[in-house]
Design a protein around this motif. Structure first.
Motif, PDB file in Angstrom:
ATOM      1  N   PRO A 166      41.956  52.267  39.666  1.00 16.71           N
ATOM      2  CA  PRO A 166      43.001  52.003  38.667  1.00 16.71           C
ATOM      3  C   PRO A 166      43.027  50.526  38.259  1.00 16.71           C
ATOM      4  O   PRO A 166      42.839  49.634  39.092  1.00 16.71           O
ATOM      5  N   TYR A 167      43.263  50.292  36.987  1.00 18.10           N
ATOM      6  CA  TYR A 167      43.328  48.940  36.440  1.00 18.10           C
ATOM      7  C   TYR A 167      44.325  48.076  37.216  1.00 18.10           C
ATOM      8  O   TYR A 167      44.055  46.918  37.509  1.00 18.10           O
ATOM      9  N   SER A 168      45.456  48.667  37.590  1.00 15.13           N
ATOM     10  CA  SER A 168      46.500  47.923  38.300  1.00 15.13           C
ATOM     11  C   SER A 168      46.056  47.439  39.681  1.00 15.13           C
ATOM     12  O   SER A 168      46.651  46.520  40.240  1.00 15.13           O
ATOM     13  N   GLU A 169      44.999  48.065  40.230  1.00 17.02           N
ATOM     14  CA  GLU A 169      44.495  47.669  41.546  1.00 17.02           C
ATOM     15  C   GLU A 169      43.181  46.898  41.461  1.00 17.02           C
ATOM     16  O   GLU A 169      42.700  46.389  42.468  1.00 17.02           O
ATOM     17  N   CYS A 170      42.590  46.867  40.281  1.00 15.85           N
ATOM     18  CA  CYS A 170      41.250  46.282  40.144  1.00 15.85           C
ATOM     19  C   CYS A 170      41.310  44.937  39.413  1.00 15.85           C
ATOM     20  O   CYS A 170      41.458  43.898  40.049  1.00 15.85           O
ATOM     21  N   CYS A 171      41.185  44.957  38.119  1.00 14.41           N
ATOM     22  CA  CYS A 171      41.083  43.714  37.348  1.00 14.41           C
ATOM     23  C   CYS A 171      42.422  43.127  36.904  1.00 14.41           C
ATOM     24  O   CYS A 171      42.530  41.915  36.715  1.00 14.41           O
ATOM     25  N   GLU A 172      43.439  43.965  36.746  1.00 14.63           N
ATOM     26  CA  GLU A 172      44.726  43.449  36.273  1.00 14.63           C
ATOM     27  C   GLU A 172      45.290  42.346  37.163  1.00 14.63           C
ATOM     28  O   GLU A 172      45.729  41.307  36.649  1.00 14.63           O
ATOM     29  N   PRO A 173      45.286  42.485  38.510  1.00 17.79           N
ATOM     30  CA  PRO A 173      45.817  41.394  39.339  1.00 17.79           C
ATOM     31  C   PRO A 173      45.025  40.085  39.194  1.00 17.79           C
ATOM     32  O   PRO A 173      45.594  39.003  39.311  1.00 17.79           O
ATOM     33  N   ILE A 174      43.730  40.189  38.912  1.00 16.14           N
ATOM     34  CA  ILE A 174      42.911  38.986  38.722  1.00 16.14           C
ATOM     35  C   ILE A 174      43.233  38.354  37.369  1.00 16.14           C
ATOM     36  O   ILE A 174      43.462  37.137  37.276  1.00 16.14           O
ATOM     37  N   ILE A 175      43.304  39.171  36.334  1.00 15.63           N
ATOM     38  CA  ILE A 175      43.606  38.660  34.991  1.00 15.63           C
ATOM     39  C   ILE A 175      45.008  38.065  34.930  1.00 15.63           C
ATOM     40  O   ILE A 175      45.217  37.019  34.310  1.00 15.63           O
ATOM     41  N   SER A 176      45.967  38.685  35.594  1.00 17.42           N
ATOM     42  CA  SER A 176      47.349  38.195  35.561  1.00 17.42           C
ATOM     43  C   SER A 176      47.589  37.022  36.508  1.00 17.42           C
ATOM     44  O   SER A 176      48.661  36.417  36.480  1.00 17.42           O
ATOM     45  N   GLY A 177      46.620  36.701  37.360  1.00 18.57           N
ATOM     46  CA  GLY A 177      46.765  35.562  38.267  1.00 18.57           C
ATOM     47  C   GLY A 177      47.432  35.886  39.590  1.00 18.57           C
ATOM     48  O   GLY A 177      47.714  34.988  40.382  1.00 18.57           O
ATOM     49  N   VAL A 178      47.677  37.165  39.862  1.00 17.96           N
ATOM     50  CA  VAL A 178      48.287  37.566  41.136  1.00 17.96           C
ATOM     51  C   VAL A 178      47.338  37.265  42.293  1.00 17.96           C
ATOM     52  O   VAL A 178      47.754  36.857  43.367  1.00 17.96           O
ATOM     53  N   ARG A 179      46.037  37.482  42.052  1.00 22.81           N
ATOM     54  CA  ARG A 179      45.037  37.128  43.057  1.00 22.81           C
ATOM     55  C   ARG A 179      43.790  36.615  42.351  1.00 22.81           C
ATOM     56  O   ARG A 179      43.591  36.854  41.168  1.00 22.81           O
ATOM     57  N   SER A 180      42.957  35.933  43.096  1.00 21.77           N
ATOM     58  CA  SER A 180      41.720  35.379  42.547  1.00 21.77           C
ATOM     59  C   SER A 180      40.552  36.322  42.813  1.00 21.77           C
ATOM     60  O   SER A 180      40.577  37.098  43.766  1.00 21.77           O
ATOM     61  N   ALA A 181      39.536  36.206  41.983  1.00 26.36           N
ATOM     62  CA  ALA A 181      38.308  36.961  42.217  1.00 26.36           C
ATOM     63  C   ALA A 181      37.650  36.414  43.473  1.00 26.36           C
ATOM     64  O   ALA A 181      37.525  35.206  43.638  1.00 26.36           O
ATOM     65  N   GLU A 182      37.237  37.312  44.364  1.00 24.28           N
ATOM     66  CA  GLU A 182      36.594  36.894  45.604  1.00 24.28           C
ATOM     67  C   GLU A 182      35.097  36.711  45.444  1.00 24.28           C
ATOM     68  O   GLU A 182      34.471  36.015  46.241  1.00 24.28           O
ATOM     69  N   THR A 183      34.531  37.357  44.431  1.00 25.19           N
ATOM     70  CA  THR A 183      33.088  37.278  44.208  1.00 25.19           C
ATOM     71  C   THR A 183      32.807  37.041  42.725  1.00 25.19           C
ATOM     72  O   THR A 183      33.677  37.257  41.866  1.00 25.19           O
ATOM     73  N   ALA A 184      31.585  36.630  42.442  1.00 25.51           N
ATOM     74  CA  ALA A 184      31.176  36.446  41.052  1.00 25.51           C
ATOM     75  C   ALA A 184      31.231  37.783  40.303  1.00 25.51           C
ATOM     76  O   ALA A 184      31.636  37.830  39.138  1.00 25.51           O
TER      77      ALA A 184
END
Length: 160
Positions: free
Chosen positions: A11-29
């Motif tokens: 789900p978007y809410s568990e995948c890319c949305e938190p990274i795009i919204s700044g809730v968490r950072s991407a851990e990998t490239a």
């Protein structure tokens, strides 16, 4: 939007949305690459700018990027592979294919994206387009077995 546009199947809410919204950072490239694709789909152009390495931001066109993202129909992302770019690396490369439709025409964007991690944050630096491989054609002699597997000579089968 339920399933993430990046193609993860999550789900978007568990995948890319938190990274795009700044809730968490991407851990990998690769996570950053997937989030950047999803940012094009969701027209999150500020995220695209912010995740571009500061040394590579010169000439970034917010309005042009936003217009292109809005006017394109995003058809999918395929990750071909990654080199480095893990949680303990400072550099990485992600080869991907992004498909989109623009003005009715289907486009395939095949790139090797380059990434750097500084102070724990992954950034996109630049992309290198991957050129299509040439089609290699093997010429079949008239008296050789036919390539269709019939057992006949080429000249008596598909070579007629």
């Amino acid at each position: 939007m339920n399933i993430c546009p990046c193609g993860s199947g999550v789900p978007y809410s568990e995948c890319c949305e938190p990274i795009i919204s700044g809730v968490r950072s991407a851990e990998t490239a690769e996570q950053l690459m997937r989030a950047r694709y999803s940012a094009y789909v969701t027209v999150a152009v500020d995220f695209l700018f912010e995740t571009t390495h500061p040394a590579y931001r010169k000439g970034y066109d917010h309005a042009g990027t936003k217009s292109w993202a809005e006017k394109s129909e995003w058809m999918g992302l395929e990750i071909i592979g990654s080199r480095l770019g893990g949680p303990n690396d400072t550099e990485g490369e992600v080869e991907f294919v992004a498909r989109f439709r623009e003005q009715g025409n289907l486009h395939t964007h095949h790139e090797r994206g380059q990434f750097k991690r500084e102070n724990g944050t992954w950034y996109f630096t630049e992309g290198v387009l991957v050129k299509p491989r040439p089609i290699i054609s093997v010429k079949v002699g008239r008296n050789e077995p036919c390539t269709c597997g019939s057992g006949l000579k080429y000249k008596k089968c598909c070579g007629k």
